[in-house]
Design an enzyme around this catalytic site. Structure first.
Site, PDB file in Angstrom:
ATOM      1  N   GLU A   1      -8.029   1.773  22.537  1.00  0.00           N
ATOM      2  CA  GLU A   1      -7.778   0.763  20.941  1.00  0.00           C
ATOM      3  C   GLU A   1      -7.208  -0.659  21.490  1.00  0.00           C
ATOM      4  O   GLU A   1      -6.576  -1.149  22.092  1.00  0.00           O
ATOM      5  CB  GLU A   1      -6.799   1.332  20.016  1.00  0.00           C
ATOM      6  CG  GLU A   1      -6.892   0.666  18.399  1.00  0.00           C
ATOM      7  CD  GLU A   1      -6.017   1.331  17.558  1.00  0.00           C
ATOM      8  OE1 GLU A   1      -6.243   0.968  16.438  1.00  0.00           O
ATOM      9  OE2 GLU A   1      -5.188   1.488  17.788  1.00  0.00           O
TER      10      GLU A   1
ATOM     11  N   LYS B   1      11.142   0.536   6.483  1.00  0.00           N
ATOM     12  CA  LYS B   1      11.667   0.205   7.487  1.00  0.00           C
ATOM     13  C   LYS B   1      10.547  -1.037   8.108  1.00  0.00           C
ATOM     14  O   LYS B   1       9.569  -0.783   8.922  1.00  0.00           O
ATOM     15  CB  LYS B   1      11.966   1.719   9.009  1.00  0.00           C
ATOM     16  CG  LYS B   1      12.398   0.437  10.018  1.00  0.00           C
ATOM     17  CD  LYS B   1      12.129   1.554  11.529  1.00  0.00           C
ATOM     18  CE  LYS B   1      10.705   1.085  12.135  1.00  0.00           C
ATOM     19  NZ  LYS B   1      10.136  -0.374  12.391  1.00  0.00           N
TER      20      LYS B   1
ATOM     21  N   ARG C   1       0.780  -1.228  -0.223  1.00  0.00           N
ATOM     22  CA  ARG C   1      -0.099  -0.486  -0.588  1.00  0.00           C
ATOM     23  C   ARG C   1       1.226   1.602   0.298  1.00  0.00           C
ATOM     24  O   ARG C   1       0.553   2.310  -0.344  1.00  0.00           O
ATOM     25  CB  ARG C   1      -0.898   0.368   1.360  1.00  0.00           C
ATOM     26  CG  ARG C   1      -1.832   1.352   1.276  1.00  0.00           C
ATOM     27  CD  ARG C   1      -2.830   0.650   2.060  1.00  0.00           C
ATOM     28  NE  ARG C   1      -2.893   1.111   3.619  1.00  0.00           N
ATOM     29  CZ  ARG C   1      -3.799   1.027   4.890  1.00  0.00           C
ATOM     30  NH1 ARG C   1      -4.347  -0.162   4.041  1.00  0.00           N
ATOM     31  NH2 ARG C   1      -3.556   1.252   6.301  1.00  0.00           N
TER      32      ARG C   1
ATOM     33  N   CYS D   1      -6.269  -1.439  12.936  1.00  0.00           N
ATOM     34  CA  CYS D   1      -6.987  -0.828  12.871  1.00  0.00           C
ATOM     35  C   CYS D   1      -8.347  -0.234  12.154  1.00  0.00           C
ATOM     36  O   CYS D   1      -9.590   0.662  13.553  1.00  0.00           O
ATOM     37  CB  CYS D   1      -5.894   0.895  11.712  1.00  0.00           C
ATOM     38  SG  CYS D   1      -5.741   0.025  11.023  1.00  0.00           S
TER      39      CYS D   1
ATOM     40  N   GLU E   1      -1.214   6.917   9.224  1.00  0.00           N
ATOM     41  CA  GLU E   1      -2.372   6.433   9.487  1.00  0.00           C
ATOM     42  C   GLU E   1      -2.543   5.813  10.725  1.00  0.00           C
ATOM     43  O   GLU E   1      -1.449   5.130  10.661  1.00  0.00           O
ATOM     44  CB  GLU E   1      -2.180   5.008   8.370  1.00  0.00           C
ATOM     45  CG  GLU E   1      -3.948   4.351   8.321  1.00  0.00           C
ATOM     46  CD  GLU E   1      -3.981   3.592   9.124  1.00  0.00           C
ATOM     47  OE1 GLU E   1      -4.688   3.341  10.137  1.00  0.00           O
ATOM     48  OE2 GLU E   1      -3.542   2.170   8.829  1.00  0.00           O
TER      49      GLU E   1
END
Length: 494
Positions: free
Chosen positions: A398, A191, A176, A301, A267
């Protein structure tokens, strides 16, 4: 639910695959052994080390940037059609090698093999999509309003990019970012996450086999992310930073990127609401919940975090999802029929335990699961928990694991307030058969993406990204390639 024994050793085909995965740094088109203690990659289903790889130093990082800078002009000048055909060859090679990539992801990350195959399909689509977008980079040409000249607006590659990928989707997060960068004419230093670097190393070899020139893609796994990243980000030759990961780390990287006014794509974290109205099709809502919550073992996510269910259907919804969860088969992702694999490490297991304990101490009830089973590996039982009270960590943080937490509401305004009561805004899910209400929720729920009567939104042809503390910029879609392009305006006098 069924817990499968995970004491098996590596199968011959697994050992053979791991032996073929490069174990070095990939800099300037060459594999290098590295100069310090290696990174040990574990199988999270057993906790055993499955491979040792080179561990990049800060000096290695700068050499990788040197290679990307040296290759930048030639790659930017490469015809868009040539760049497109290289990406398309990479897509074709990935299809040929899909079984290897799927198994490798299962070994280093833990997801069930069926889901890993799904990631190969999803990740491959970024290669195919951006191979098509490479030849559609366009501009504008026309007379200015005063009639005194011609305006030419063109798009140019931003330059060398530093791409930092997460551990949870080792292939798709690489494709992506790498695919649009290469399509736009940018060179990259990547990385990968320390926990799951093998897929990215294997993918680097695939890109070389597809014809990506030396220095265009450079891979530097490291156990010291900060010390390696800081000099790269501070180097004035770098022009773009893209990161997928936690919001706190993203904030720190944005501050560093600001020193050189880098283009950035971030993101970051999510806290996705999953809203079920009283008129929802519960069969679809339950199916959507399974996808939105338990895909990738909840380690995404985009995973639904807060299930906000109308009080009139909450009990039935909880009963149905509990029934589905109790049918799950938990184990090593390579075993037949396994639907839930391990979490990534022991810290993730400890986090799940703490979240459940906090919620129960505040009055929540566990309907199924709720603890870590005994045995090897980093497993946590898929969990359904109800009566989650305001202030619970499950609603604020989260989760990033297989815990489905349910709260209730009575009015649409209450549902919207609950959905928006977070600093995050990546994705939301809404289930209702009222089209007008669905449209209102699209407008009122403050997220960058929404699934309306579906629990799966990601697609290579769609812009992926969030608002508020969930980041900035978009990946995928028509918008994705523009994150790697800068706009240049030229005036030609009449």
């Amino acid at each position: 639910m069924t817990i499968v024994d995970t004491t098996t050793e590596l199968a011959p085909n697994e050992a053979e695959l791991l032996a073929r995965v490069p174990d070095g740094l990939f800099i300037g088109g060459r594999w290098e052994a590295g100069t310090r203690e290696q990174i040990e990659v574990q199988d999270p289903a057993t906790g055993r080390v499955i491979k040792r790889i080179a561990n990049a130093t800060p000096e290695d990082g700068i050499r990788a940037l040197d290679a990307a800078v040296a290759a930048a002009d030639a790659w930017a000048a490469t015809a868009p059609r040539v760049r497109a055909e290289i990406l398309r060859r990479a897509f074709d090679l990935l299809q040929e090698r899909r079984a290897d990539f799927a198994l490798l992801m299962t070994l280093e990350m833990g997801k069930p093999l069926a889901e890993a195959n799904g990631e190969v399909t999803y990740g491959g689509e970024f290669l195919r999509w951006f191979s098509e977008e490479a030849v559609r980079i366009s501009g504008r040409f026309g007379q200015n309003p005063e009639g005194t000249g011609t305006m030419v607006v063109s798009q140019r590659p931003v330059g060398p990019c530093y791409l930092i990928t997460p551990w949870n989707f080792p292939l798709a997060m690489a494709t992506r970012k790498i695919a649009p960068a290469l399509a736009a004419g940018c060179t990259v230093v990547v990385k990968p996450a320390e926990l799951t670097p093998l897929t990215t190393l294997f993918f680097a070899q695939l890109l070389a086999d597809a014809g990506v020139p030396d220095g265009v893609v450079n891979i530097i796994p490291t156990s010291t992310a900060r010390t390696v990243s800081e000099p790269i980000i501070a180097d004035p030759r770098l022009r773009k930073l893209s990161f997928t990961g936690s919001t706190p780390v993203g904030r720190s990287l944005l501050a560093q990127a600001g020193q050189n006014v880098l283009r950035t794509s971030m993101e970051l974290g999510g806290n996705a609401p999953f809203v079920v109205f009283d008129d929802a099709d519960l069969d679809k809502a339950v199916e959507g919940a399974m996808l939105a919550k338990f895909r990738n073992i909840g380690q995404a996510c985009t995973a639904a975090n807060r299930f906000i269910v109308h009080e009139s259907v909450a009990e039935e919804f909880a009963r149905r999802v509990t029934e589905r969860v109790e049918s799950f088969r938990v184990g090593r992702g390579t075993d037949d029929g396994v639907t839930i694999g391990p979490l990534i490490d022991d810290r993730a297991v400890a986090s799940m335990t703490a979240l459940v304990e906090d919620a129960v101490s505040r009055g929540a009830r566990v309907l199924t699961g709720g603890s870590a089973p005994e045995g090897d590996g980093f497993f946590f039982e898929p969990t359904v928990i109800v009566d989650v009270q305001p202030g619970s960590e499950l609603l604020r943080e989260e989760i990033f694991g297989p815990i489905l937490a349910i709260t209730t509401f009575s009015t649409e305004d209450e549902a919207v307030a609950a959905a928006n009561s977070t600093e995050y805004g990546l994705v939301g899910y809404v289930f209702t058969q009222d089209l007008a209400r669905g449209q209102r929720m699209i407008d009122r729920v403050d997220t960058g993406m929404m699934g309306l009567n579906t629990g799966l939104v990601s697609n290579a042809a769609a812009p992926f990204g969030g608002v508020k503390q969930s980041g900035l910029g978009r990946e995928g879609g028509l918008e994705g390639i523009h994150e790697y392009l800068s706009t240049k305006y030229t005036l030609i006098p009449a």
